[in-house]
Motif scaffolding. Structure first.
Motif, PDB file in Angstrom:
ATOM      1  N   GLY A 158      40.265  46.349  45.503  1.00  0.00           N
ATOM      2  CA  GLY A 158      39.416  46.807  46.602  1.00  0.00           C
ATOM      3  C   GLY A 158      38.260  45.898  46.944  1.00  0.00           C
ATOM      4  N   ASP A 159      38.302  44.627  46.528  1.00  0.00           N
ATOM      5  CA  ASP A 159      37.266  43.687  46.988  1.00  0.00           C
ATOM      6  C   ASP A 159      37.268  43.629  48.510  1.00  0.00           C
ATOM      7  OD1 ASP A 159      36.800  43.100  44.342  1.00  0.00           O
ATOM      8  OD2 ASP A 159      37.459  41.007  44.463  1.00  0.00           O
ATOM      9  N   ARG A 160      36.095  43.453  49.098  1.00  0.00           N
ATOM     10  CA  ARG A 160      35.986  43.273  50.546  1.00  0.00           C
ATOM     11  C   ARG A 160      35.515  41.834  50.794  1.00  0.00           C
ATOM     12  NH1 ARG A 160      33.655  48.131  49.696  1.00  0.00           N
ATOM     13  NH2 ARG A 160      31.554  47.411  50.216  1.00  0.00           N
ATOM     14  N   VAL A 161      36.372  41.087  51.472  1.00  0.00           N
ATOM     15  CA  VAL A 161      36.129  39.659  51.663  1.00  0.00           C
ATOM     16  C   VAL A 161      36.006  39.375  53.154  1.00  0.00           C
ATOM     17  CG1 VAL A 161      36.958  37.331  51.194  1.00  0.00           C
ATOM     18  CG2 VAL A 161      37.534  39.192  49.621  1.00  0.00           C
ATOM     19  N   ALA A 162      34.947  38.686  53.527  1.00  0.00           N
ATOM     20  CA  ALA A 162      34.748  38.264  54.910  1.00  0.00           C
ATOM     21  C   ALA A 162      34.242  36.827  54.899  1.00  0.00           C
ATOM     22  CB  ALA A 162      33.747  39.167  55.621  1.00  0.00           C
ATOM     23  N   VAL A 163      34.547  36.116  55.951  1.00  0.00           N
ATOM     24  CA  VAL A 163      34.113  34.723  56.042  1.00  0.00           C
ATOM     25  C   VAL A 163      32.598  34.616  56.088  1.00  0.00           C
ATOM     26  CG1 VAL A 163      34.160  32.663  57.503  1.00  0.00           C
ATOM     27  CG2 VAL A 163      36.240  34.020  57.183  1.00  0.00           C
ATOM     28  N   ASP A 164      31.941  35.559  56.752  1.00  0.00           N
ATOM     29  CA  ASP A 164      30.518  35.432  57.055  1.00  0.00           C
ATOM     30  C   ASP A 164      29.649  36.442  56.319  1.00  0.00           C
ATOM     31  OD1 ASP A 164      31.481  37.645  58.331  1.00  0.00           O
ATOM     32  OD2 ASP A 164      30.519  37.231  60.269  1.00  0.00           O
ATOM     33  N   ALA A 165      30.124  36.924  55.166  1.00  0.00           N
ATOM     34  CA  ALA A 165      29.333  37.900  54.401  1.00  0.00           C
ATOM     35  C   ALA A 165      29.589  37.671  52.916  1.00  0.00           C
ATOM     36  CB  ALA A 165      29.728  39.322  54.789  1.00  0.00           C
ATOM     37  N   PRO A 166      28.634  38.081  52.071  1.00  0.00           N
ATOM     38  CA  PRO A 166      28.876  37.969  50.629  1.00  0.00           C
ATOM     39  C   PRO A 166      30.092  38.797  50.213  1.00  0.00           C
ATOM     40  CG  PRO A 166      26.562  38.409  51.074  1.00  0.00           C
ATOM     41  CD  PRO A 166      27.292  38.616  52.371  1.00  0.00           C
ATOM     42  N   LEU A 167      30.740  38.368  49.164  1.00  0.00           N
ATOM     43  CA  LEU A 167      31.866  39.121  48.612  1.00  0.00           C
ATOM     44  C   LEU A 167      31.379  40.458  48.079  1.00  0.00           C
ATOM     45  CD1 LEU A 167      34.857  39.228  47.593  1.00  0.00           C
ATOM     46  CD2 LEU A 167      34.055  38.122  45.506  1.00  0.00           C
ATOM     47  N   ALA A 168      32.046  41.530  48.492  1.00  0.00           N
ATOM     48  CA  ALA A 168      31.723  42.872  48.002  1.00  0.00           C
ATOM     49  C   ALA A 168      32.753  43.240  46.938  1.00  0.00           C
ATOM     50  CB  ALA A 168      31.755  43.883  49.140  1.00  0.00           C
ATOM     51  N   PHE A 169      32.301  43.345  45.684  1.00  0.00           N
ATOM     52  CA  PHE A 169      33.222  43.578  44.591  1.00  0.00           C
ATOM     53  C   PHE A 169      33.764  45.002  44.620  1.00  0.00           C
ATOM     54  CE2 PHE A 169      30.317  40.284  42.840  1.00  0.00           C
ATOM     55  CZ  PHE A 169      31.258  39.264  42.731  1.00  0.00           C
ATOM     56  N   GLY A 170      35.052  45.112  44.305  1.00  0.00           N
ATOM     57  CA  GLY A 170      35.687  46.416  44.230  1.00  0.00           C
ATOM     58  C   GLY A 170      35.595  47.011  42.833  1.00  0.00           C
ATOM     59  N   GLU A 171      36.496  47.935  42.573  1.00  0.00           N
ATOM     60  CA  GLU A 171      36.518  48.669  41.306  1.00  0.00           C
ATOM     61  C   GLU A 171      37.199  47.836  40.215  1.00  0.00           C
ATOM     62  OE1 GLU A 171      38.996  52.513  39.489  1.00  0.00           O
ATOM     63  OE2 GLU A 171      39.356  51.764  41.532  1.00  0.00           O
ATOM     64  N   THR A 172      36.606  47.833  39.019  1.00  0.00           N
ATOM     65  CA  THR A 172      37.263  47.232  37.862  1.00  0.00           C
ATOM     66  C   THR A 172      38.251  48.236  37.290  1.00  0.00           C
ATOM     67  OG1 THR A 172      35.351  45.858  37.336  1.00  0.00           O
ATOM     68  CG2 THR A 172      36.937  46.243  35.572  1.00  0.00           C
ATOM     69  N   THR A 173      39.484  47.811  37.108  1.00  0.00           N
ATOM     70  CA  THR A 173      40.548  48.699  36.648  1.00  0.00           C
ATOM     71  C   THR A 173      40.791  48.515  35.153  1.00  0.00           C
ATOM     72  OG1 THR A 173      42.398  47.165  36.941  1.00  0.00           O
ATOM     73  CG2 THR A 173      41.637  48.348  38.896  1.00  0.00           C
ATOM     74  N   ASP A 174      41.745  49.266  34.631  1.00  0.00           N
ATOM     75  CA  ASP A 174      42.163  49.136  33.236  1.00  0.00           C
ATOM     76  C   ASP A 174      43.303  48.135  33.101  1.00  0.00           C
ATOM     77  OD1 ASP A 174      42.028  49.994  30.435  1.00  0.00           O
ATOM     78  OD2 ASP A 174      44.015  50.863  30.783  1.00  0.00           O
ATOM     79  N   LEU A 175      43.683  47.469  34.173  1.00  0.00           N
ATOM     80  CA  LEU A 175      44.763  46.488  34.145  1.00  0.00           C
ATOM     81  C   LEU A 175      44.209  45.154  33.653  1.00  0.00           C
ATOM     82  CD1 LEU A 175      47.834  46.318  35.234  1.00  0.00           C
ATOM     83  CD2 LEU A 175      46.812  45.020  37.114  1.00  0.00           C
ATOM     84  N   VAL A 176      44.788  44.629  32.587  1.00  0.00           N
ATOM     85  CA  VAL A 176      44.337  43.345  32.063  1.00  0.00           C
ATOM     86  C   VAL A 176      44.915  42.220  32.911  1.00  0.00           C
ATOM     87  CG1 VAL A 176      44.435  41.762  30.096  1.00  0.00           C
ATOM     88  CG2 VAL A 176      44.089  44.212  29.711  1.00  0.00           C
ATOM     89  N   GLU A 177      44.063  41.315  33.316  1.00  0.00           N
ATOM     90  CA  GLU A 177      44.510  40.106  33.996  1.00  0.00           C
ATOM     91  C   GLU A 177      44.644  38.977  32.974  1.00  0.00           C
ATOM     92  OE1 GLU A 177      46.090  37.747  36.639  1.00  0.00           O
ATOM     93  OE2 GLU A 177      45.499  39.802  37.166  1.00  0.00           O
ATOM     94  N   VAL A 178      45.836  38.435  32.856  1.00  0.00           N
ATOM     95  CA  VAL A 178      46.082  37.285  31.988  1.00  0.00           C
ATOM     96  C   VAL A 178      46.167  36.072  32.906  1.00  0.00           C
ATOM     97  CG1 VAL A 178      47.586  36.242  30.271  1.00  0.00           C
ATOM     98  CG2 VAL A 178      47.313  38.737  30.328  1.00  0.00           C
ATOM     99  N   PRO A 179      45.110  35.290  33.007  1.00  0.00           N
ATOM    100  CA  PRO A 179      45.033  34.281  34.072  1.00  0.00           C
ATOM    101  C   PRO A 179      45.977  33.103  33.863  1.00  0.00           C
ATOM    102  CG  PRO A 179      43.117  34.141  32.647  1.00  0.00           C
ATOM    103  CD  PRO A 179      43.866  35.366  32.233  1.00  0.00           C
ATOM    104  N   ILE A 180      46.353  32.534  34.986  1.00  0.00           N
ATOM    105  CA  ILE A 180      47.248  31.388  35.031  1.00  0.00           C
ATOM    106  C   ILE A 180      46.561  30.275  35.833  1.00  0.00           C
ATOM    107  CG2 ILE A 180      49.515  32.374  34.608  1.00  0.00           C
ATOM    108  CD1 ILE A 180      47.980  32.226  38.065  1.00  0.00           C
ATOM    109  N   SER A 181      47.233  29.134  35.941  1.00  0.00           N
ATOM    110  CA  SER A 181      46.669  28.004  36.689  1.00  0.00           C
ATOM    111  C   SER A 181      47.808  27.146  37.204  1.00  0.00           C
ATOM    112  CB  SER A 181      45.756  27.168  35.784  1.00  0.00           C
ATOM    113  OG  SER A 181      45.424  25.941  36.403  1.00  0.00           O
ATOM    114  N   TRP A 182      47.659  26.637  38.411  1.00  0.00           N
ATOM    115  CA  TRP A 182      48.646  25.692  38.929  1.00  0.00           C
ATOM    116  C   TRP A 182      48.696  24.440  38.058  1.00  0.00           C
ATOM    117  CZ3 TRP A 182      52.224  27.447  41.815  1.00  0.00           C
ATOM    118  CH2 TRP A 182      51.980  28.422  42.784  1.00  0.00           C
ATOM    119  N   SER A 183      47.592  24.084  37.425  1.00  0.00           N
ATOM    120  CA  SER A 183      47.592  22.868  36.607  1.00  0.00           C
ATOM    121  C   SER A 183      48.419  23.031  35.336  1.00  0.00           C
ATOM    122  CB  SER A 183      46.161  22.454  36.249  1.00  0.00           C
ATOM    123  OG  SER A 183      45.564  23.388  35.375  1.00  0.00           O
ATOM    124  N   LEU A 184      48.648  24.271  34.901  1.00  0.00           N
ATOM    125  CA  LEU A 184      49.463  24.541  33.716  1.00  0.00           C
ATOM    126  C   LEU A 184      50.839  25.074  34.091  1.00  0.00           C
ATOM    127  CD1 LEU A 184      46.770  26.150  31.367  1.00  0.00           C
ATOM    128  CD2 LEU A 184      47.633  23.795  31.343  1.00  0.00           C
TER     129      LEU A 184
END
Length: 277
Positions: A158-184
């Motif tokens: 539920g983040d709210r993203v706009a080009v001309d406004a600060p990022l509005a953070f959404g709700e933190t969930t119980d879903l774990v994010e295991v991050p990845i990278s294009w470099s790996l």
């Protein structure tokens, strides 16, 4: 006590990624089908090292190659959700995404006897409802985002993203994010594509990529007490001979640096335990 984890993950797309890009003529389809050959080689290598990986398989691939997918299961590897088709969910209408998500869950249930613990988006591009669908279907983690390089975190929705406004953070969930990278990820380093939009050169020297990947792990060991790196392979990419040798050198090099090899499901469980939940 310091603990540093390496997760070997495999996006077993075969021809589905080519089809999702509109490349449906015989040669690109056969290029994807080489993944069946590559998967056998990779499974043999992992078995020789006693390592279990995490395999993300689109539903269309499970239904096309049941025996190849059964070999992955027989090797003790985790089977993760990777869509029904390989079309990124961000490109699907909401109802179509929901239908494909559920259809892929059922394919995994038929293959493994249970639903997937984790999800990885095709092409790593989630829609606004993707996290809701993961939670709805009982997933415990996602591996499609890049907010850290070596530490899981709890995903937001539920983040709210706009080009001309600060990022509005959404709700933190119980879903774990295991991050990845294009470099790996092996794909941008190694795969050559020529399309009307341009050329992706790929075809990098495997030893140079190996040096980068080992250096990332070394940096993690120097700067963190506990951390994890996720390496992403595609069997039709890294199943080629010189890249198989690179994968072997990577596994052995990580082992010499003290890496603990976990599946992503095991990693998210360990992360939760460290958080006290």
């Amino acid at each position: 006590m310091a603990r540093h984890i390496a997760c070997l993950s495999y996006d077993f797309d075969t021809w589905s990624g080519f089809a999702s890009r509109g490349m449906m003529t015989p040669t690109p389809i056969s290029r994807g089908e080489f993944g069946i050959v590559g998967a056998r080689r990779i499974l043999d290598l992992l078995a020789s090292r006693g390592i279990r990986g995490s395999w993300y398989i689109p539903g269309v691939v499970i239904e096309t190659y049941p025996e190849a997918c059964e070999r992955v299961v027989a090797g003790g590897h985790e089977i993760g959700h990777h869509g029904w088709s390989h079309v990124p969910p961000a490109e699907l209408p909401p109802q179509r995404e929901a239908e494909e998500f559920a259809r892929a869950v059922e394919s995994i249930r038929r293959l493994t006897g249970r639903g997937p613990a984790g999800y990885r988006s095709p092409a790593w591009d989630l829609s606004a409802q993707s996290i809701d669908l993961m939670i709805q279907h009982g997933c415990r983690y996602d591996s499609s985002m890049m907010g850290h390089d070596c530490e899981p975190y709890f995903a937001r929705r539920g983040d709210r993203v706009a080009v001309d406004a600060p990022l509005a953070f959404g709700e933190t969930t119980d879903l774990v994010e295991v991050p990845i990278s294009w470099s790996l990820d092996d794909h941008p380093h190694f795969e050559f594509f020529r399309t009307p939009a341009g050329i992706m050169p790929g075809l990098a020297n495997a030893d140079a990529v190996l040096a980068n990947w080992l250096a990332d792990f070394e940096y993690m060991t120097r700067t963190t007490e506990w951390g994890a790196l996720v390496f992403t392979f595609h069997p039709y990419v890294s199943g080629r001979g010189h890249r198989m040798l690179m994968m072997e050198k990577l596994i052995d090099g990580l082992g010499r640096m003290g890496a603990a090899f976990l599946t992503l499901d095991e990693l998210q469980q360990e992360f939760r335990a460290r958080q006290g939940g």
